[in-house]
Enzyme design. Sequence first.
Site, PDB file in Angstrom:
ATOM      1  N   CYS A 124       0.823  -1.215   0.000  1.00 58.81           N
ATOM      2  CA  CYS A 124       0.000   0.000   0.000  1.00 58.81           C
ATOM      3  C   CYS A 124       0.853   1.260   0.000  1.00 58.81           C
ATOM      4  CB  CYS A 124      -0.906   0.034   1.223  1.00 58.81           C
ATOM      5  SG  CYS A 124      -2.018  -1.369   1.314  1.00 58.81           S
ATOM      6  N   ALA A 175      -2.741 -11.896  -4.876  1.00 54.23           N
ATOM      7  CA  ALA A 175      -3.468 -11.634  -6.118  1.00 54.23           C
ATOM      8  C   ALA A 175      -2.508 -10.989  -7.104  1.00 54.23           C
ATOM      9  CB  ALA A 175      -4.645 -10.718  -5.846  1.00 54.23           C
ATOM     10  N   THR A 183      -9.878 -24.395   4.058  1.00 53.56           N
ATOM     11  CA  THR A 183     -10.449 -24.727   2.759  1.00 53.56           C
ATOM     12  C   THR A 183     -11.252 -26.016   2.908  1.00 53.56           C
ATOM     13  OG1 THR A 183      -8.626 -26.150   2.062  1.00 53.56           O
ATOM     14  CG2 THR A 183      -8.364 -23.776   1.691  1.00 53.56           C
TER      15      THR A 183
END
Lengths: 466, 466
Positions: free
Chosen positions: B54, B129, B291
């Site tokens: 960021c 990502a 998961t």
Amino acid sequence: MIKFSADANKKPKHIVIIGGVAAGTSAASKAKRINPDANVTIIQQESTVSYGSCGLPYVLEGLIDDFSELIARTAEEFESKYDIDILLNTSALKITPSKKQIIVSDSVYKEKNINKIIGYDTLVIATGASAVIPSLQGIENINNGMFTLRTLNDGIAIKSFLENNRPNSCVVVGAGLIGVEIVEAFKKQGLEVTLVGSGNSILPKIIDTDMSLIVKQELENNGIKIVLGERVEKILGDQKFQGVVTNKGKTILSDFLVFGTGVKPNSEIALDAGIKIGINNAIKVDKYMQTNISNIFAAGDCATAENYVTGKDTYLPLGTTANKQGRVAGENSAGGQAIFRGIAGSAITKTFDLFIGKTGLNSEEARKNGFEPIETDINSVTRAGYYPESKSISIKIVADKKTHQILGAQIIGGEGVKGRIDVVALALLKKATINDLSSYDACYVPPISPVWEPLNIVASNLSKFV
Amino acid sequence: MIKFSADANKKPKHIVIIGGVAAGTSAASKAKRINPDANVTIIQQESTVSYGSCGLPYVLEGLIDDFSELIARTAEEFESKYDIDILLNTSALKITPSKKQIIVSDSVYKEKNINKIIGYDTLVIATGASAVIPSLQGIENINNGMFTLRTLNDGIAIKSFLENNRPNSCVVVGAGLIGVEIVEAFKKQGLEVTLVGSGNSILPKIIDTDMSLIVKQELENNGIKIVLGERVEKILGDQKFQGVVTNKGKTILSDFLVFGTGVKPNSEIALDAGIKIGINNAIKVDKYMQTNISNIFAAGDCATAENYVTGKDTYLPLGTTANKQGRVAGENSAGGQAIFRGIAGSAITKTFDLFIGKTGLNSEEARKNGFEPIETDINSVTRAGYYPESKSISIKIVADKKTHQILGAQIIGGEGVKGRIDVVALALLKKATINDLSSYDACYVPPISPVWEPLNIVASNLSKFV
């Protein structure tokens, strides 16, 4: 609790409000909006209404040019724009509930002691609070150089003294909210400033002693002399103020003095009228801001407020509460049924480069109120580590060991204090738990927050104690 | 939902984490704290770990000297201080859950394509990502002057381009978070900057069109050229980038381009391993960050997150969520039973002198989720009227007409945005009502707040619509 008895179909014709600062003008405006046909009259003993007394230190600091800038709306505006009558320089002397009458000093005939009777259908008492001046040895000899800072006229008097006397030094008695704000103002005017607090810490009603050391350091770094744990016992001087002597024999010579030694509610007129008085001699009100007498409401610094953490009445005269209570009292005096949900005791102040805030209870208060408090604190920063001009922030939170309910927070920092106090203030209203406070999705951007929100972290740390 | 199956008495011996930025390092640190005896290994494909992505725009802006300042902890620190093994420049290629093995590229033999097998007891996938680059006509011809801004290396590449090429102009494609942050950076570097957004407004995922006009004005006031409602269709240039052509035929010539066109979760390795994929192709996790495969967790930008307003899975890759999810995944991978309580979609950004924040739902999102939204907005200020340098602040809040539950807020202002977004973020977690938000005891001091807290007021205004 007395049930509110106004009937919406039988709206009051004449709503009278005693007091024209925060609660009074809020009440008047709201009453007129709710019931535009009513005659709304404000009785105000000062020559101005609707001024922001919280701004007084900043005028003295020189940040704001003139006291007139603190006036949100003038009496003329209230009269012309809102059709609210304002009697300036007029004191309410006596309320006679059985006759629904108030005796007021008539400003026109004031010097002749001629009074006037005003009738009302509903009445809102918003008489505010007065600065407390301790009775000290020698105080009766002084008529120059000794001040309080509560009203616009108080501020004007200090500014006039500064301009006319060019003093070099002052002593501020009381290390509360007014004290820490006014010492900054005087320091920035180039004065030598001594702050005397009878307690052992700065802002003892706002923050715990350990937290207060940060504030003490900030004041000392800015050249404020601090005397704690000593009570002023004696005033030196003949007519003109010259200094004080403390109970430990310390003499502090100074050109003038300001008392920041608390306030007391102006509730005598209510007491005289048979209105029930509550905690700290404030007018006891219910959640409708109604007193024990039908059709008489009270709001603001003269009234009690329920703390929504403890459910108990408290007395904490602040402008935010005054405005909110005023609005509720105004609505209900005009036939409404608004409810004031209470306060958390949220307060914030600024001194030099620090903001200091509190909401809810500290551990001691929590214990007194039957909780089993646990607390922890954190020292963090207000921006991402790499982002320039990050400030320090210290947060202490208190929760109940059994229920995990958050009970309060104290926060001191260079920025970001208000927002975090407000988060906790809402947490208190919603009876949020430690896990809630560690889990809410705080937002993040490097210029204004670290990636780990300090409130999330301090709550997460506290969870280890349960 | 698959119940978490780890047994505290049978703690995992080897915890492997794929990914070493936010979620990955949070997971590793927490896992090691929970289970100090375990071997904890991070597989990181980049040459650094634990950096604050960021912060990239602020380095490019020149506010921060060097990218190295964004590194919170180096790989060496993780190894020496925390006893966490880090395999740098190492890619995880394949997970074989039946064997509890990962095939990784061996950094030592990387050029020879020799791979290595690593076993695990529990695995945390924190692969993050990747920036999405749209497939545009002519894009394949360019190898110079076209960038994304996602990784440290992306930032270094842009800075190096700026230093070596001394460009005069750039085009930023995408008017989202990265877009509005990076245009400020480039403008402050003296560049001519054009921002192209395919939607009809700035920050369309964060704020409504009406609110976004404030941001557009701020960008324009600072000399940013804005092209909205046009999609870039074609890239001009041969090897070296020269400009873009939009679907409306507009040609924008420029010295370089940055794509801020969103990201996609790096979930291929999970999909290959038979791990269930959820919304937006992110790895589907439960509240334990587990998961569908036992002993495999996922966290951060590669994973789903439950929205605590809707109770539904969302995909909103942000650093705060990555850290929190990472910590939960780390704790549970080490035998714990931590729960991630979800997100509200809280996001904030800064561009020039504006902070722009959102939490919860806007009206359209609320409607899609079965609520009956009502909304209102307010333009207010951030300080007492008389206090210098007060900033504007605009707040829109959304609530459900039937239950009065607050559903979301959008806030744009010069200061005080984070704190208020955070108040609403907690309100959303606690299912606070309009009345709660109009009633919480916000604190007040003139240098940082108006006496009537804008959030209290906007909520009070909204109560008129129910």
